[in-house]
Scaffold this motif. Structure first.
Motif, PDB file in Angstrom:
ATOM      1  N   PHE A   1     -95.822  15.854  73.948  1.00 24.20           N
ATOM      2  CA  PHE A   1     -96.784  15.626  75.024  1.00 24.20           C
ATOM      3  C   PHE A   1     -97.034  14.128  75.157  1.00 24.20           C
ATOM      4  N   ASP A   2     -96.790  13.605  76.337  1.00 24.92           N
ATOM      5  CA  ASP A   2     -96.876  12.158  76.568  1.00 24.92           C
ATOM      6  C   ASP A   2     -97.832  11.934  77.744  1.00 24.92           C
ATOM      7  N   GLY A   3     -98.994  11.367  77.446  1.00 25.96           N
ATOM      8  CA  GLY A   3     -99.982  11.147  78.506  1.00 25.96           C
ATOM      9  C   GLY A   3    -100.902  12.347  78.679  1.00 25.96           C
ATOM     10  N   PHE A   4    -100.812  13.287  77.812  1.00 23.41           N
ATOM     11  CA  PHE A   4    -101.659  14.477  77.796  1.00 23.41           C
ATOM     12  C   PHE A   4    -101.855  14.894  76.361  1.00 23.41           C
ATOM     13  N   PRO A   5    -103.054  15.245  75.925  1.00 22.36           N
ATOM     14  CA  PRO A   5    -104.307  15.225  76.673  1.00 22.36           C
ATOM     15  C   PRO A   5    -104.889  13.816  76.767  1.00 22.36           C
TER      16      PRO A   5
ATOM     17  N   LYS B   1    -100.554  31.340  72.312  1.00 23.19           N
ATOM     18  CA  LYS B   1     -99.121  31.552  72.100  1.00 23.19           C
ATOM     19  C   LYS B   1     -98.797  31.531  70.610  1.00 23.19           C
ATOM     20  N   ASN B   2     -99.817  31.665  69.789  1.00 22.84           N
ATOM     21  CA  ASN B   2     -99.654  31.584  68.335  1.00 22.84           C
ATOM     22  C   ASN B   2     -99.028  30.269  67.906  1.00 22.84           C
ATOM     23  N   ASP B   3     -99.415  29.234  68.557  1.00 25.11           N
ATOM     24  CA  ASP B   3     -98.842  27.930  68.283  1.00 25.11           C
ATOM     25  C   ASP B   3     -99.975  26.920  68.145  1.00 25.11           C
ATOM     26  N   LYS B   4     -99.630  25.653  67.794  1.00 22.27           N
ATOM     27  CA  LYS B   4    -100.670  24.628  67.673  1.00 22.27           C
ATOM     28  C   LYS B   4    -100.065  23.227  67.740  1.00 22.27           C
ATOM     29  N   ILE B   5    -100.923  22.237  67.865  1.00 29.73           N
ATOM     30  CA  ILE B   5    -100.480  20.851  67.773  1.00 29.73           C
ATOM     31  C   ILE B   5    -100.173  20.552  66.312  1.00 29.73           C
ATOM     32  N   THR B   6     -99.005  19.958  66.070  1.00 23.93           N
ATOM     33  CA  THR B   6     -98.628  19.615  64.707  1.00 23.93           C
ATOM     34  C   THR B   6     -99.276  18.293  64.307  1.00 23.93           C
ATOM     35  N   ALA B   7     -99.113  17.281  65.155  1.00 25.82           N
ATOM     36  CA  ALA B   7     -99.654  15.957  64.845  1.00 25.82           C
ATOM     37  C   ALA B   7     -99.819  15.137  66.117  1.00 25.82           C
ATOM     38  N   THR B   8    -100.751  14.212  66.045  1.00 26.20           N
ATOM     39  CA  THR B   8    -100.958  13.251  67.130  1.00 26.20           C
ATOM     40  C   THR B   8    -100.587  11.886  66.574  1.00 26.20           C
ATOM     41  N   VAL B   9     -99.631  11.220  67.214  1.00 23.41           N
ATOM     42  CA  VAL B   9     -99.243   9.898  66.721  1.00 23.41           C
ATOM     43  C   VAL B   9     -99.551   8.848  67.780  1.00 23.41           C
ATOM     44  N   ALA B  10    -100.278   7.835  67.345  1.00 20.25           N
ATOM     45  CA  ALA B  10    -100.741   6.803  68.286  1.00 20.25           C
ATOM     46  C   ALA B  10     -99.964   5.518  68.100  1.00 20.25           C
ATOM     47  N   LEU B  11     -99.655   4.889  69.236  1.00 23.18           N
ATOM     48  CA  LEU B  11     -99.035   3.565  69.223  1.00 23.18           C
ATOM     49  C   LEU B  11    -100.140   2.557  69.486  1.00 23.18           C
TER      50      LEU B  11
ATOM     51  N   ALA C   1     -98.449   1.144  76.093  1.00 22.31           N
ATOM     52  CA  ALA C   1     -98.213   1.079  74.641  1.00 22.31           C
ATOM     53  C   ALA C   1     -96.781   1.447  74.253  1.00 22.31           C
ATOM     54  N   GLY C   2     -96.052   2.065  75.182  1.00 21.15           N
ATOM     55  CA  GLY C   2     -94.656   2.380  74.896  1.00 21.15           C
ATOM     56  C   GLY C   2     -94.393   3.856  74.659  1.00 21.15           C
ATOM     57  N   LYS C   3     -95.300   4.698  75.117  1.00 20.86           N
ATOM     58  CA  LYS C   3     -95.144   6.145  74.891  1.00 20.86           C
ATOM     59  C   LYS C   3     -93.861   6.667  75.539  1.00 20.86           C
ATOM     60  N   GLY C   4     -93.658   6.296  76.795  1.00 21.65           N
ATOM     61  CA  GLY C   4     -92.487   6.788  77.525  1.00 21.65           C
ATOM     62  C   GLY C   4     -91.186   6.345  76.880  1.00 21.65           C
ATOM     63  N   THR C   5     -91.136   5.095  76.471  1.00 21.05           N
ATOM     64  CA  THR C   5     -89.931   4.538  75.841  1.00 21.05           C
ATOM     65  C   THR C   5     -89.620   5.285  74.546  1.00 21.05           C
ATOM     66  N   GLN C   6     -90.636   5.474  73.723  1.00 29.08           N
ATOM     67  CA  GLN C   6     -90.423   6.148  72.448  1.00 29.08           C
ATOM     68  C   GLN C   6     -90.095   7.625  72.647  1.00 29.08           C
ATOM     69  N   ALA C   7     -90.708   8.225  73.668  1.00 33.55           N
ATOM     70  CA  ALA C   7     -90.466   9.648  73.924  1.00 33.55           C
ATOM     71  C   ALA C   7     -88.981   9.910  74.174  1.00 33.55           C
TER      72      ALA C   7
ATOM     73  N   MET D   1     -91.915  25.526  65.071  1.00 35.06           N
ATOM     74  CA  MET D   1     -92.096  24.683  66.252  1.00 35.06           C
ATOM     75  C   MET D   1     -92.916  23.436  65.910  1.00 35.06           C
ATOM     76  N   ILE D   2     -92.451  22.275  66.386  1.00 32.16           N
ATOM     77  CA  ILE D   2     -93.235  21.043  66.184  1.00 32.16           C
ATOM     78  C   ILE D   2     -93.785  20.638  67.544  1.00 32.16           C
ATOM     79  N   ASN D   3     -95.081  20.446  67.634  1.00 30.33           N
ATOM     80  CA  ASN D   3     -95.675  19.946  68.882  1.00 30.33           C
ATOM     81  C   ASN D   3     -96.384  18.633  68.590  1.00 30.33           C
ATOM     82  N   ILE D   4     -95.855  17.581  69.221  1.00 28.41           N
ATOM     83  CA  ILE D   4     -96.381  16.245  68.947  1.00 28.41           C
ATOM     84  C   ILE D   4     -97.108  15.710  70.177  1.00 28.41           C
ATOM     85  N   VAL D   5     -98.277  15.141  69.948  1.00 25.53           N
ATOM     86  CA  VAL D   5     -98.952  14.396  71.018  1.00 25.53           C
ATOM     87  C   VAL D   5     -98.683  12.923  70.771  1.00 25.53           C
ATOM     88  N   LEU D   6     -98.079  12.280  71.763  1.00 24.97           N
ATOM     89  CA  LEU D   6     -97.837  10.851  71.692  1.00 24.97           C
ATOM     90  C   LEU D   6     -99.016  10.176  72.372  1.00 24.97           C
ATOM     91  N   PHE D   7     -99.697   9.340  71.608  1.00 21.99           N
ATOM     92  CA  PHE D   7    -100.983   8.833  72.048  1.00 21.99           C
ATOM     93  C   PHE D   7    -100.933   7.306  72.120  1.00 21.99           C
TER      94      PHE D   7
END
Ligand SMILES: Nc1ncnc2c1ncn2[C@@H]1O[C@H](COP(=O)(O)OP(=O)(O)O)[C@@H](O)[C@H]1O
Length: 190
Positions: free
Chosen positions: A84-88, A104-114, A12-18, A1-7
């Motif tokens: 995740f877009d706009g959270f946290p 849930k035995n899961d984690k954030i993979t990466a946070t990428v900032a625009l 900045a364009g989070k929604g567009t890129q999402a 599972m990949i969990n990405i935080v879009l920051f």
């Protein structure tokens, strides 16, 4: 599972890129702003509450936002990963998310900032406000308040994720395709 935080800051364009990234990586896109707006439109209890904060450009309280986000994740048990877009947007939200994913035995993979300059972003938001119908995009004072909220409460998350070795930043100025490419280069590493 990949969990990405879009920051990134408002505009900045989070929604567009999402929109592109969720297709490319088959992720479930969770935008807290979109979920709040959906609730406002449908006049739910949550929507009425969120509106009083959003209209001023203030953050919605953590307890409300965290609970809502968790229930959205629970609604998607088959998901291959979340975008995740706009959270946290606060340290308390980030900590709650870590604890929740861990359960849930899961984690954030990466946070990428625009990344982009405030002045460019304020102009973008005012432009978006002409057509989006979003009250928080139509008033420069509300926009400035969102930046203040960002600087005070959200910016500290960069160090939070950096200390976990999970923070990556890309230049948010360029064409939509160029920026998708920059983000993909990072996500492809995982
Ligand atoms: N994680 C969050 N915590 C608290 N409030 C939030 C959160 N996400 C969204 N909101 C509320 O929704 C508003 C709009 O958010 P969003 O749609 O992400 O737009 P933008 O990034 O352009 O500000 C925020 O100003 C805030 O009031």
């Amino acid at each position: 599972m990949i969990n990405i935080v879009l920051f990134g800051k408002p505009g900045a364009g989070k929604g567009t890129q999402a929109e592109f990234l969720k297709e490319k990586y088959t992720l479930t896109h969770l935008s807290t702003g979109d979920i709040f707006r959906f609730n406002i439109k449908n006049e739910t209890e949550l929507g009425l509450l969120a509106k009083t904060f959003m209209d001023k450009g203030d953050l919605v309280p953590d307890s409300v936002t965290i609970q809502m986000l968790q229930s959205e994740v629970e609604k998607n048990p088959e998901s291959k990963g979340f975008l995740f877009d706009g959270f946290p947007r606060t340290i308390a939200q980030a900590e709650a998310l870590d604890v929740f994913l861990e359960s849930k035995n899961d984690k954030i993979t990466a946070t990428v900032a625009l990344e982009a300059d405030d002045e460019i972003l304020v102009k973008r938001l005012l432009e978006r406000g002409k057509t989006s119908g979003r009250p928080d995009d139509q008033d420069e004072e509300k926009i400035r308040n969102r930046y203040q909220e960002y600087n005070e409460k959200t910016a500290p998350l960069m160090d939070y994720y950096r200390s976990q070795g999970k923070f990556y930043a890309v230049n948010g100025i360029g064409t939509i395709e160029e920026i998708t490419e920059r983000l993909s280069t990072i996500i492809d590493k995982f």
